[in-house]
Design a protein around this motif. Structure first.
Motif, mmCIF file in Angstrom:
data_model
loop_
_atom_site.group_PDB
_atom_site.id
_atom_site.type_symbol
_atom_site.label_atom_id
_atom_site.label_comp_id
_atom_site.label_asym_id
_atom_site.label_seq_id
_atom_site.Cartn_x
_atom_site.Cartn_y
_atom_site.Cartn_z
ATOM 1 N N GLU A 246 -32.354 41.719 -20.169
ATOM 2 C CA GLU A 246 -32.910 41.145 -18.944
ATOM 3 C C GLU A 246 -34.013 40.134 -19.264
ATOM 4 O OE1 GLU A 246 -34.189 44.558 -16.764
ATOM 5 O OE2 GLU A 246 -32.174 45.033 -16.014
ATOM 6 N N HIS A 247 -34.874 40.471 -20.197
ATOM 7 C CA HIS A 247 -36.014 39.613 -20.520
ATOM 8 C C HIS A 247 -35.568 38.289 -21.136
ATOM 9 C CE1 HIS A 247 -40.097 38.542 -21.519
ATOM 10 N NE2 HIS A 247 -39.803 38.437 -22.808
ATOM 11 N N PHE A 248 -34.576 38.349 -22.009
ATOM 12 C CA PHE A 248 -34.129 37.150 -22.715
ATOM 13 C C PHE A 248 -32.836 36.563 -22.150
ATOM 14 C CE2 PHE A 248 -36.567 39.432 -26.105
ATOM 15 C CZ PHE A 248 -37.564 38.478 -26.272
ATOM 16 N N LYS A 249 -32.352 37.159 -21.039
ATOM 17 C CA LYS A 249 -31.084 36.707 -20.442
ATOM 18 C C LYS A 249 -29.997 36.658 -21.511
ATOM 19 C CE LYS A 249 -33.170 34.112 -16.632
ATOM 20 N NZ LYS A 249 -34.510 34.697 -16.822
ATOM 21 N N TYR A 250 -29.855 37.762 -22.185
ATOM 22 C CA TYR A 250 -28.938 37.876 -23.317
ATOM 23 C C TYR A 250 -27.637 38.524 -22.877
ATOM 24 C CZ TYR A 250 -27.337 39.133 -28.056
ATOM 25 O OH TYR A 250 -26.611 39.266 -29.228
ATOM 26 N N ASN A 251 -26.520 37.843 -23.130
ATOM 27 C CA ASN A 251 -25.206 38.364 -22.765
ATOM 28 C C ASN A 251 -24.667 39.194 -23.927
ATOM 29 O OD1 ASN A 251 -22.784 38.837 -21.482
ATOM 30 N ND2 ASN A 251 -21.912 36.835 -22.003
ATOM 31 N N ARG A 252 -24.949 40.482 -23.893
ATOM 32 C CA ARG A 252 -24.622 41.361 -25.014
ATOM 33 C C ARG A 252 -23.122 41.683 -25.064
ATOM 34 N NH1 ARG A 252 -27.846 44.108 -28.167
ATOM 35 N NH2 ARG A 252 -29.594 43.564 -26.797
ATOM 36 N N LYS A 253 -22.548 41.526 -26.229
ATOM 37 C CA LYS A 253 -21.137 41.866 -26.416
ATOM 38 C C LYS A 253 -20.969 43.381 -26.439
ATOM 39 C CE LYS A 253 -20.227 37.667 -29.100
ATOM 40 N NZ LYS A 253 -19.812 37.105 -30.417
ATOM 41 N N GLU A 254 -19.770 43.830 -26.095
ATOM 42 C CA GLU A 254 -19.516 45.265 -26.006
ATOM 43 C C GLU A 254 -19.812 45.978 -27.324
ATOM 44 O OE1 GLU A 254 -18.637 47.238 -23.390
ATOM 45 O OE2 GLU A 254 -19.039 45.469 -22.170
ATOM 46 N N LEU A 255 -19.431 45.372 -28.438
ATOM 47 C CA LEU A 255 -19.627 46.016 -29.733
ATOM 48 C C LEU A 255 -21.101 46.076 -30.135
ATOM 49 C CD1 LEU A 255 -16.706 44.929 -32.093
ATOM 50 C CD2 LEU A 255 -17.360 47.247 -31.439
ATOM 51 N N GLU A 256 -21.937 45.276 -29.496
ATOM 52 C CA GLU A 256 -23.368 45.273 -29.812
ATOM 53 C C GLU A 256 -24.121 46.378 -29.078
ATOM 54 O OE1 GLU A 256 -25.662 41.458 -30.335
ATOM 55 O OE2 GLU A 256 -23.962 40.720 -29.175
ATOM 56 N N PHE A 258 -25.667 49.757 -27.840
ATOM 57 C CA PHE A 258 -26.045 50.949 -28.595
ATOM 58 C C PHE A 258 -25.088 52.116 -28.355
ATOM 59 C CE2 PHE A 258 -28.257 55.067 -28.532
ATOM 60 C CZ PHE A 258 -28.508 55.200 -29.893
ATOM 61 N N LYS A 259 -24.721 52.327 -27.097
ATOM 62 C CA LYS A 259 -23.850 53.468 -26.791
ATOM 63 C C LYS A 259 -22.517 53.355 -27.532
ATOM 64 C CE LYS A 259 -21.772 51.486 -22.594
ATOM 65 N NZ LYS A 259 -21.489 51.706 -21.163
ATOM 66 N N ASN A 260 -22.019 52.121 -27.685
ATOM 67 C CA ASN A 260 -20.762 51.929 -28.390
ATOM 68 C C ASN A 260 -20.943 52.028 -29.903
ATOM 69 O OD1 ASN A 260 -19.441 51.571 -25.961
ATOM 70 N ND2 ASN A 260 -19.638 49.339 -25.986
ATOM 71 N N GLN A 261 -22.058 51.482 -30.403
ATOM 72 C CA GLN A 261 -22.352 51.616 -31.828
ATOM 73 C C GLN A 261 -22.521 53.081 -32.211
ATOM 74 O OE1 GLN A 261 -22.789 49.381 -34.496
ATOM 75 N NE2 GLN A 261 -21.722 47.938 -33.166
ATOM 76 N N ASN A 262 -23.101 53.865 -31.307
ATOM 77 C CA ASN A 262 -23.314 55.283 -31.564
ATOM 78 C C ASN A 262 -21.992 56.028 -31.649
ATOM 79 O OD1 ASN A 262 -25.127 57.466 -31.961
ATOM 80 N ND2 ASN A 262 -24.856 58.110 -29.844
ATOM 81 N N PHE A 273 -11.106 55.517 -31.257
ATOM 82 C CA PHE A 273 -9.860 54.824 -30.894
ATOM 83 C C PHE A 273 -9.904 54.371 -29.442
ATOM 84 C CE2 PHE A 273 -5.678 55.065 -28.878
ATOM 85 C CZ PHE A 273 -4.974 54.117 -29.625
ATOM 86 N N GLU A 274 -10.327 55.266 -28.549
ATOM 87 C CA GLU A 274 -10.380 54.931 -27.130
ATOM 88 C C GLU A 274 -11.383 53.811 -26.855
ATOM 89 O OE1 GLU A 274 -11.219 58.567 -25.129
ATOM 90 O OE2 GLU A 274 -9.189 59.400 -25.399
ATOM 91 N N LEU A 275 -12.504 53.836 -27.547
ATOM 92 C CA LEU A 275 -13.515 52.796 -27.357
ATOM 93 C C LEU A 275 -12.989 51.435 -27.783
ATOM 94 C CD1 LEU A 275 -16.370 51.751 -26.790
ATOM 95 C CD2 LEU A 275 -16.986 52.422 -29.121
ATOM 96 N N LEU A 276 -12.388 51.373 -28.968
ATOM 97 C CA LEU A 276 -11.866 50.096 -29.464
ATOM 98 C C LEU A 276 -10.749 49.571 -28.567
ATOM 99 C CD1 LEU A 276 -11.885 50.819 -33.305
ATOM 100 C CD2 LEU A 276 -13.434 49.332 -32.016
ATOM 101 N N TYR A 277 -9.960 50.487 -28.032
ATOM 102 C CA TYR A 277 -8.890 50.098 -27.103
ATOM 103 C C TYR A 277 -9.490 49.485 -25.842
ATOM 104 C CZ TYR A 277 -4.809 50.449 -24.044
ATOM 105 O OH TYR A 277 -3.793 50.157 -23.173
ATOM 106 N N GLN A 278 -10.545 50.116 -25.302
ATOM 107 C CA GLN A 278 -11.199 49.625 -24.091
ATOM 108 C C GLN A 278 -11.844 48.258 -24.327
ATOM 109 O OE1 GLN A 278 -13.970 52.691 -23.035
ATOM 110 N NE2 GLN A 278 -12.383 54.166 -22.451
ATOM 111 N N ILE A 279 -12.491 48.092 -25.478
ATOM 112 C CA ILE A 279 -13.139 46.819 -25.798
ATOM 113 C C ILE A 279 -12.112 45.708 -25.935
ATOM 114 C CG2 ILE A 279 -14.423 45.571 -27.590
ATOM 115 C CD1 ILE A 279 -16.013 48.120 -28.067
#
Length: 299
Positions: A246-256, A258-262, A273-279
């Motif tokens: 929000e502060h930097f108006k950053y369009n974060r990619k799905e793979l970036e 934290f919840k997905n990296q975790n 597998f399900e996460l990569l399929y969804q992305i």
């Protein structure tokens, strides 16, 4: 994602004075002093002096190391000899995040090192990171769930933060172990990060605040009084990621995210597998929408 480690003390014993840690955080200024001693140009000396970093807190910048040490060390009322007196969070950024901040600070030109900034751009880069660091500490305060006791923002804490722009390879780094470089060599690229020293006690010295407690968010009752304790470290990281975007108006990619990296790091094979399929499905949908949009413009 911005990695927020709430408990690092850089090997320092946080049951005593924070002086060892605070003085350690002078290392980049000391490195600049070494360069200055070999510099004869008055303008170059000015340029290098202007790159030095002081501590900052919720309302001030360029705070001296002595003042930071004194404020933290004297904010310990009713803490025992074996109690932690302070904590030392570190805020690290990804390569993409740092490039985005540099892009904003440099009027949209490519920056590969802080040495590429002129002084005006560097000051803006530092200001943007400081602003974010203050929001990080607002999130830190909120995450203790003690608003009823007056803990609402970073201004209710006693903390001092410093931006560092360089990192060096350590003996445990893969590149050193593979003999591609030697320990102590500077890492290339943008390496800016924030070190924070925050008192265990709040500004009033009435409350103990520990980000390393095992409880995430628990209700306790003493007599007729019910209150919240705990610090959810995962929640803090997610809050900081949202604040960054929000502060930097950053369009974060799905793979970036934290919840997905975790999930990719700690999830089961099925979850990964399900996460990569969804992305993959999300990316395909975005690609189709982009093609349709471009085609509509041509009509």
């Amino acid at each position: 994602m911005p990695i927020s480690k709430p408990h690092s003390s850089l090997g320092s014993d946080n049951k005593g004075s924070c002086s060892k840690l605070a003085i350690y955080l002078e290392k980049e200024n000391e490195d600049l002093d070494k360069i200055i001693k070999k510099t004869s140009s008055t303008n170059d000396v000015y340029q290098l002096e202007s790159r030095k970093q002081g501590f900052f807190n919720d309302s001030e910048i360029n705070i001296s190391t002595i003042e930071a040490i004194s404020s933290i060390d004297n904010n310990k009322r009713k803490l025992g000899a074996n109690d932690a007196k302070y904590f030392a969070p570190t805020i690290s950024f990804s390569e993409n995040e740092l490039e985005h901040i540099a892009f904003l600070a440099s009027e949209k030109r490519e920056i590969t090192s802080v040495w590429d900034f002129n002084l005006r751009e560097l000051e803006k880069f530092n200001r943007l990171i400081r602003e974010y660091g203050r929001k990080i500490m607002d999130n830190y305060a909120l995450n203790f769930n003690r608003q009823d006791k007056g803990i609402n923002t970073g201004d209710d804490l006693v903390y001092f933060a410093k931006i560092e722009h360089f990192r060096k390879f350590k003996g445990t780094d893969k590149e050193v172990l593979d003999r591609k470089t030697i320990s102590g060599t500077y890492k290339i690229g943008l390496q800016s990060h924030i070190h924070i020293i925050v008192s265990r006690k709040d500004k009033t010295q009435r409350l103990k605040l520990s980000p390393t407690c095992n409880e995430k968010s628990t209700s306790r009752t003493i007599g007729d009084n019910e209150y919240q304790v705990g610090f959810d470290r995962v929640k803090w990281i997610n809050m900081n990621e949202k604040t960054f975007d929000e502060h930097f108006k950053y369009n974060r990619k799905e793979l970036e995210k934290f919840k997905n990296q975790n999930i990719l790091k700690n999830g089961s094979p099925q979850e990964k597998f399900e996460l990569l399929y969804q992305i993959d499905a999300i990316q395909k949908t975005k690609s189709i929408r982009s093609i349709n949009f471009n085609q509509s413009l041509k009509k």
